[in-house]
Design a protein around this motif. Structure first.
Motif, PDB file in Angstrom:
ATOM      1  N   ASP A 115       0.817  -1.214   0.000  1.00 24.56           N
ATOM      2  CA  ASP A 115       0.000   0.000   0.000  1.00 24.56           C
ATOM      3  C   ASP A 115       0.853   1.267   0.000  1.00 24.56           C
ATOM      4  O   ASP A 115       0.328   2.381   0.030  1.00 24.56           O
ATOM      5  N   ASN A 116       2.171   1.086  -0.053  1.00 22.16           N
ATOM      6  CA  ASN A 116       3.120   2.208  -0.163  1.00 22.16           C
ATOM      7  C   ASN A 116       2.895   3.289   0.894  1.00 22.16           C
ATOM      8  O   ASN A 116       3.053   4.483   0.619  1.00 22.16           O
ATOM      9  N   ASN A 117       2.549   2.880   2.111  1.00 20.70           N
ATOM     10  CA  ASN A 117       2.409   3.871   3.180  1.00 20.70           C
ATOM     11  C   ASN A 117       3.627   3.888   4.103  1.00 20.70           C
ATOM     12  O   ASN A 117       3.650   4.609   5.100  1.00 20.70           O
ATOM     13  N   ASP A 153       0.375  -5.941   3.728  1.00 28.48           N
ATOM     14  CA  ASP A 153       1.719  -6.074   3.166  1.00 28.48           C
ATOM     15  C   ASP A 153       2.188  -7.533   3.216  1.00 28.48           C
ATOM     16  O   ASP A 153       1.642  -8.358   3.955  1.00 28.48           O
TER      17      ASP A 153
END
Length: 285
Positions: free
Chosen positions: A96-98, A105
């Motif tokens: 989720d590229n947070n 993840d």
């Protein structure tokens, strides 16, 4: 002698029939080679917190950020993970590229050996660019990029404009080309929702005029994009019904909105007739 030759002939025919029978399945088996859903990949990574901090292919090239890992959609990746400083590390694929370790993840178990690899298997099912980082020491200290290339995303903004015996389609390029340039678009057509079949394959263009249509028939359309790695999902569906245009001079105004239809007809000639002047009568005595 004649009987012997006959026997030899029968044996030769039998061998030929047997060879033909065996040839077919061998040919079919050969044609299926290469139809593999995923390919295996092996990637070795060394993690380190001690100087130099970061990730590396080997113990001698650790950098921050770490190396960019490039794979294809569907690849089954086996990571061989080492700790260059024998401190505990953990590999997180940040889907989720947070930059945080979230439930969505992918992540390895912790590892701390410099000599014995900890293996972690991940299947790259989603096209895109994702961060990877250490789940123990955080993104800011140890991170890199995982690039998953594949087919493009679906074209957007598909619109259909009906005309006389034609439908003009326009659309927008996909938001993502999947890491490989768009090479063509495919137009699918049907006459009921969900019935679309391939109509034509185009080059790298964003419009198509379908002239093989019948006035009064409703058509539905979808479009896909293709690159060197495959075909995208289909776009949203649109429909159009080609029709004969009204004859010239017709002053009918059509306003279409849902089920509303308003028709206004102006009769100038009738109004003129009602406004004729009355002829004067004879003079009085």
């Amino acid at each position: 002698m004649r009987a012997f030759l006959k026997t030899i002939l029968l044996v030769a025919v039998g061998v030929a029939v047997l060879a033909a029978t065996l040839a077919a399945p061998l040919s079919e088996a050969k044609s299926s080679v290469g139809l593999i859903a995923a390919r295996p990949r092996t990637i070795t990574l060394y993690g380190s917190m001690a100087a130099p901090a970061g990730w590396g292919w080997t113990a001698n090239n650790i950098t921050e950020p770490g190396p960019t890992l490039t794979v294809l959609k569907g690849d089954v990746i086996t990571f061989h993970l080492f700790s260059n400083d024998t401190i505990t590390h953990q590999l997180i694929i940040d889907l989720d590229n947070n930059h945080l370790n979230g439930t969505g993840d992918a992540y390895s178990i912790p590892f701390s050996s410099k000599t014995t690899a900890t293996d972690f298997t991940y299947t790259a099912n989603t096209v895109g660019t994702f961060a990877y980082f250490c789940g123990i020491h955080g993104y800011s200290v140890q991170h890199g990029q995982l690039v998953v290339n594949g087919p493009p995303s679906a074209p957007s903004g598909l619109a259909a404009a009906a005309g006389n015996a034609q439908v003009v389609l326009t659309w927008q390029a996909p938001a993502s080309d999947g890491g490989s340039a768009i090479t063509s678009y495919k137009v699918y057509r049907g006459t009921t929702a969900g019935s679309e079949t391939l109509l034509t394959t185009l080059g790298n263009v964003l419009t198509y005029t379908d002239s093989a249509v019948t006035n009064g028939q409703t058509y539905v359309y979808q479009v896909t994009a293709t690159n060197a790695l495959g075909e995208s999902a289909k776009s949203s569906e649109v429909s159009a019904t080609p029709n004969v245009p009204p004859p010239p001079g017709d002053n009918t105004l059509l306003i279409v909105g849902g089920v509303i239809g308003v028709v206004v007809v102006v009769g100038v000639a009738a109004a003129a007739m009602r406004m004729r002047k009355k002829k004067p009568g004879p003079p009085g005595p």
